[in-house]
Design a protein around this motif. Structure first.
Motif, mmCIF file in Angstrom:
data_model
loop_
_atom_site.group_PDB
_atom_site.id
_atom_site.type_symbol
_atom_site.label_atom_id
_atom_site.label_comp_id
_atom_site.label_asym_id
_atom_site.label_seq_id
_atom_site.Cartn_x
_atom_site.Cartn_y
_atom_site.Cartn_z
ATOM 1 N N SER A 293 0.836 -1.206 0.000
ATOM 2 C CA SER A 293 0.000 0.000 0.000
ATOM 3 C C SER A 293 0.867 1.250 0.000
ATOM 4 O O SER A 293 0.504 2.265 -0.599
ATOM 5 C CB SER A 293 -0.963 -0.006 1.181
ATOM 6 O OG SER A 293 -0.272 -0.129 2.396
ATOM 7 N N ALA A 294 2.041 1.202 0.632
ATOM 8 C CA ALA A 294 2.941 2.361 0.649
ATOM 9 C C ALA A 294 3.464 2.670 -0.754
ATOM 10 O O ALA A 294 3.536 3.834 -1.165
ATOM 11 C CB ALA A 294 4.097 2.119 1.612
ATOM 12 N N VAL A 295 3.821 1.630 -1.505
ATOM 13 C CA VAL A 295 4.308 1.824 -2.877
ATOM 14 C C VAL A 295 3.175 2.317 -3.771
ATOM 15 O O VAL A 295 3.350 3.249 -4.555
ATOM 16 C CB VAL A 295 4.947 0.535 -3.431
ATOM 17 C CG1 VAL A 295 5.148 0.615 -4.941
ATOM 18 C CG2 VAL A 295 6.278 0.261 -2.743
ATOM 19 N N LYS A 296 1.988 1.733 -3.635
ATOM 20 C CA LYS A 296 0.847 2.191 -4.437
ATOM 21 C C LYS A 296 0.537 3.653 -4.130
ATOM 22 O O LYS A 296 0.242 4.437 -5.039
ATOM 23 C CB LYS A 296 -0.379 1.326 -4.170
ATOM 24 C CG LYS A 296 -0.330 -0.013 -4.852
ATOM 25 C CD LYS A 296 -1.626 -0.787 -4.618
ATOM 26 C CE LYS A 296 -1.615 -2.102 -5.338
ATOM 27 N NZ LYS A 296 -2.874 -2.846 -5.113
ATOM 28 N N SER A 297 0.630 4.032 -2.871
ATOM 29 C CA SER A 297 0.380 5.421 -2.488
ATOM 30 C C SER A 297 1.446 6.350 -3.090
ATOM 31 O O SER A 297 1.127 7.424 -3.596
ATOM 32 C CB SER A 297 0.358 5.528 -0.966
ATOM 33 O OG SER A 297 0.136 6.851 -0.567
ATOM 34 N N ALA A 298 2.698 5.918 -3.063
ATOM 35 C CA ALA A 298 3.786 6.738 -3.600
ATOM 36 C C ALA A 298 3.660 6.905 -5.117
ATOM 37 O O ALA A 298 4.081 7.926 -5.664
ATOM 38 C CB ALA A 298 5.138 6.098 -3.257
ATOM 39 N N LEU A 299 3.067 5.917 -5.774
ATOM 40 C CA LEU A 299 2.917 5.966 -7.236
ATOM 41 C C LEU A 299 1.530 6.400 -7.678
ATOM 42 O O LEU A 299 1.224 6.378 -8.875
ATOM 43 C CB LEU A 299 3.225 4.580 -7.831
ATOM 44 C CG LEU A 299 4.637 4.031 -7.649
ATOM 45 C CD1 LEU A 299 4.728 2.606 -8.155
ATOM 46 C CD2 LEU A 299 5.657 4.928 -8.320
ATOM 47 N N ALA A 300 0.691 6.810 -6.755
ATOM 48 C CA ALA A 300 -0.717 7.120 -7.066
ATOM 49 C C ALA A 300 -0.867 8.073 -8.246
ATOM 50 O O ALA A 300 -1.752 7.878 -9.090
ATOM 51 C CB ALA A 300 -1.410 7.686 -5.832
ATOM 52 N N ASP A 301 -0.025 9.068 -8.352
ATOM 53 C CA ASP A 301 -0.142 10.032 -9.451
ATOM 54 C C ASP A 301 0.428 9.504 -10.769
ATOM 55 O O ASP A 301 0.316 10.147 -11.802
ATOM 56 C CB ASP A 301 0.551 11.342 -9.083
ATOM 57 C CG ASP A 301 2.047 11.183 -8.845
ATOM 58 O OD1 ASP A 301 2.486 10.084 -8.411
ATOM 59 O OD2 ASP A 301 2.783 12.161 -9.067
ATOM 60 N N ARG A 302 0.999 8.289 -10.730
ATOM 61 C CA ARG A 302 1.603 7.702 -11.932
ATOM 62 C C ARG A 302 0.849 6.467 -12.415
ATOM 63 O O ARG A 302 1.224 5.875 -13.414
ATOM 64 C CB ARG A 302 3.052 7.308 -11.637
ATOM 65 C CG ARG A 302 3.875 8.525 -11.213
ATOM 66 C CD ARG A 302 5.242 8.143 -10.762
ATOM 67 N NE ARG A 302 5.900 9.326 -10.221
ATOM 68 C CZ ARG A 302 7.194 9.395 -9.976
ATOM 69 N NH1 ARG A 302 7.965 8.361 -10.212
ATOM 70 N NH2 ARG A 302 7.715 10.497 -9.483
ATOM 71 N N ILE A 303 -0.161 6.049 -11.677
ATOM 72 C CA ILE A 303 -0.928 4.854 -12.025
ATOM 73 C C ILE A 303 -2.110 5.278 -12.886
ATOM 74 O O ILE A 303 -2.895 6.131 -12.497
ATOM 75 C CB ILE A 303 -1.418 4.112 -10.761
ATOM 76 C CG1 ILE A 303 -0.225 3.614 -9.932
ATOM 77 C CG2 ILE A 303 -2.318 2.939 -11.153
ATOM 78 C CD1 ILE A 303 -0.608 3.007 -8.595
ATOM 79 N N HIS A 304 -2.199 4.672 -14.067
ATOM 80 C CA HIS A 304 -3.275 5.019 -15.028
ATOM 81 C C HIS A 304 -4.190 3.850 -15.204
ATOM 82 O O HIS A 304 -3.829 2.749 -15.205
ATOM 83 C CB HIS A 304 -2.678 5.404 -16.381
ATOM 84 C CG HIS A 304 -1.626 6.451 -16.256
ATOM 85 N ND1 HIS A 304 -1.914 7.770 -16.030
ATOM 86 C CD2 HIS A 304 -0.275 6.371 -16.302
ATOM 87 C CE1 HIS A 304 -0.785 8.462 -15.958
ATOM 88 N NE2 HIS A 304 0.217 7.630 -16.113
#
Length: 138
Positions: free
Chosen positions: A127-138
């Motif tokens: 969840s920490a990695v997904k949160s860090a990449l949230a603005d890059r996940i399409h």
């Protein structure tokens, strides 16, 4: 370094979906199950989906090729991402299937090594990695 593997999920490696069906369609499925054509509703639905995917396999392959997507499973280890970061590069992850970031990858490393994530299927990461990449996940 990075490897892709085409595979079909096994029992515990599946994702749950919900669909809505009309009573007539559902009744017909139940009849086929009752007549032992399928073991249960899920078996019927999985078979129907696989048949449709097989029917459209050429279109899927052409689209994957055109969009330079990986088809299947793509795992990104800490060593993979460190190598990309150390080379001064960033990954553009494009996967049709399952993309997985190892549990020992820090959010900082993920942001440094991954420019974008586009997954048609499942993206697994902490969840920490997904949160860090949230603005890059399409």
């Amino acid at each position: 370094m990075l490897k892709a593997v085409e595979s079909r999920p096994r029992g515990g490696d599946t994702e749950k979906i919900t669909i809505n069906l009309g009573p007539i369609d559902l009744g017909q499925i139940d009849l086929l199950v009752q007549e032992a054509f399928y073991t249960n509703r899920s078996d019927f639905i999985r078979t129907a989906i696989r048949n449709q995917l097989q029917t459209h396999a050429d279109v899927v392959k052409q689209t994957v090729s055109r969009q330079t997507m990986v088809l299947g499973l793509r795992q990104y280890t800490r060593a993979d991402l460190e190598a990309v970061r150390d080379a001064g590069q960033q990954l553009q992850i494009h996967v049709l299937g399952l993309a997985s970031v190892a549990h020992d990858v820090s959010p900082e490393l993920a942001r440094a090594a991954i420019a974008s994530v586009h997954v048609l299927g499942v993206f697994q990461a902490t969840s920490a990695v997904k949160s860090a990449l949230a603005d890059r996940i399409h």
